[in-house]
Motif scaffolding. Structure first.
Motif, mmCIF file in Angstrom:
data_model
loop_
_atom_site.group_PDB
_atom_site.id
_atom_site.type_symbol
_atom_site.label_atom_id
_atom_site.label_comp_id
_atom_site.label_asym_id
_atom_site.label_seq_id
_atom_site.Cartn_x
_atom_site.Cartn_y
_atom_site.Cartn_z
ATOM 1 N N SER A 121 -39.864 34.008 14.463
ATOM 2 C CA SER A 121 -38.834 35.082 14.260
ATOM 3 C C SER A 121 -39.493 36.446 14.204
ATOM 4 O O SER A 121 -38.883 37.490 14.937
ATOM 5 C CB SER A 121 -37.919 34.816 12.924
ATOM 6 O OG SER A 121 -36.953 35.765 13.123
ATOM 7 N N TYR A 150 -32.568 24.529 5.549
ATOM 8 C CA TYR A 150 -32.593 24.194 7.040
ATOM 9 C C TYR A 150 -32.631 22.523 7.195
ATOM 10 O O TYR A 150 -33.208 22.031 6.352
ATOM 11 C CB TYR A 150 -33.854 24.735 7.903
ATOM 12 C CG TYR A 150 -33.662 26.294 7.759
ATOM 13 C CD1 TYR A 150 -33.021 26.876 8.676
ATOM 14 C CD2 TYR A 150 -34.263 27.131 6.709
ATOM 15 C CE1 TYR A 150 -32.876 28.135 8.616
ATOM 16 C CE2 TYR A 150 -34.427 28.445 6.865
ATOM 17 C CZ TYR A 150 -33.430 29.122 7.742
ATOM 18 O OH TYR A 150 -33.383 30.344 7.942
ATOM 19 N N ALA A 170 -41.558 28.650 11.825
ATOM 20 C CA ALA A 170 -40.220 29.165 12.065
ATOM 21 C C ALA A 170 -40.290 30.753 11.785
ATOM 22 O O ALA A 170 -39.614 31.465 12.586
ATOM 23 C CB ALA A 170 -39.250 28.433 11.350
ATOM 24 N N PHE A 227 -33.789 24.542 15.984
ATOM 25 C CA PHE A 227 -33.335 25.842 15.716
ATOM 26 C C PHE A 227 -32.758 26.340 16.891
ATOM 27 O O PHE A 227 -33.427 26.539 17.897
ATOM 28 C CB PHE A 227 -34.398 26.636 14.931
ATOM 29 C CG PHE A 227 -34.980 26.361 13.439
ATOM 30 C CD1 PHE A 227 -34.487 26.485 12.474
ATOM 31 C CD2 PHE A 227 -36.004 25.526 13.554
ATOM 32 C CE1 PHE A 227 -34.736 26.268 11.360
ATOM 33 C CE2 PHE A 227 -36.573 25.225 12.480
ATOM 34 C CZ PHE A 227 -35.834 25.241 11.247
ATOM 35 N N TRP A 269 -31.838 29.367 19.125
ATOM 36 C CA TRP A 269 -32.336 30.899 19.472
ATOM 37 C C TRP A 269 -31.684 31.141 20.901
ATOM 38 O O TRP A 269 -32.028 30.495 21.849
ATOM 39 C CB TRP A 269 -33.649 30.543 19.687
ATOM 40 C CG TRP A 269 -34.260 32.147 19.631
ATOM 41 C CD1 TRP A 269 -34.401 32.751 20.892
ATOM 42 C CD2 TRP A 269 -34.790 32.781 18.622
ATOM 43 N NE1 TRP A 269 -34.869 34.216 20.583
ATOM 44 C CE2 TRP A 269 -35.151 34.056 19.189
ATOM 45 C CE3 TRP A 269 -34.900 32.703 17.212
ATOM 46 C CZ2 TRP A 269 -35.743 34.921 18.487
ATOM 47 C CZ3 TRP A 269 -35.534 33.846 16.598
ATOM 48 C CH2 TRP A 269 -35.763 34.951 17.101
ATOM 49 N N LEU A 326 -44.999 24.655 18.097
ATOM 50 C CA LEU A 326 -43.751 25.215 17.938
ATOM 51 C C LEU A 326 -43.442 25.026 19.779
ATOM 52 O O LEU A 326 -44.162 25.421 20.643
ATOM 53 C CB LEU A 326 -43.978 27.023 18.015
ATOM 54 C CG LEU A 326 -42.635 27.394 17.622
ATOM 55 C CD1 LEU A 326 -42.815 28.494 16.775
ATOM 56 C CD2 LEU A 326 -42.093 28.107 19.000
ATOM 57 N N VAL A 341 -39.843 23.244 15.652
ATOM 58 C CA VAL A 341 -41.044 23.281 15.081
ATOM 59 C C VAL A 341 -41.396 21.865 14.609
ATOM 60 O O VAL A 341 -40.889 20.966 14.127
ATOM 61 C CB VAL A 341 -41.101 24.347 13.985
ATOM 62 C CG1 VAL A 341 -40.994 25.575 14.397
ATOM 63 C CG2 VAL A 341 -39.902 24.052 12.764
#
Length: 131
Positions: free
Chosen positions: A125, A36, A121, A56, A58, A85, A94
């Motif tokens: 999830s 990542y 992370a 990220f 989402w 977060l 994050v």
């Protein structure tokens, strides 16, 4: 230290630890960790402040899922020391943020900071997939 010196400090450390890092378009350090992309915020106005973050994607299906995401983010931010977060329009961020006595002191806890980011992370999830 000026911005160039901080960039060199961070890049030298990353490379010594086996990471491939580079200066991105706005002067931060971009590098990969466990596949990542993460960034070190280079802030020469406050050299005692050290921040590592990742963005990220989402997709939130609806407002109910986004509300759940805010709840999960609040829980995780409360549970993780120095971890944050953040819910964004099209994803999550994050981050870990600390203050150090000297800029090079980040080295003593970098591994732990990266573990926190990975844990945040991953747990986000997992909790989002729970009903």
């Amino acid at each position: 230290m000026d911005k160039t010196q901080l960039q060199a400090l961070y890049l030298d450390y990353l490379r010594a630890e086996g990471y491939q890092g580079e200066v991105d378009s706005d002067g931060d350090i971009e590098f990969k960790y466990q596949g990542y992309t993460f960034f070190i915020d280079v802030d020469s106005d406050d050299e005692q402040f050290f921040k590592v973050f990742g963005l990220f994607g989402w997709e939130f299906d609806d407002q109910a899922e986004k509300t759940k995401a805010y709840q999960v983010a609040n829980e995780l931010t409360k549970e993780y020391k120095v971890g944050k977060l953040i819910i964004r329009d099209k994803g999550i961020a994050v981050a870990t943020e600390i203050f150090t006595a000297k800029p090079e002191d980040f080295k003593t806890c970098f591994g732990r900071l990266m573990s926190i980011l990975g844990g945040l992370a991953q747990e986000f999830s997992e909790r989002m997939q729970q009903s």
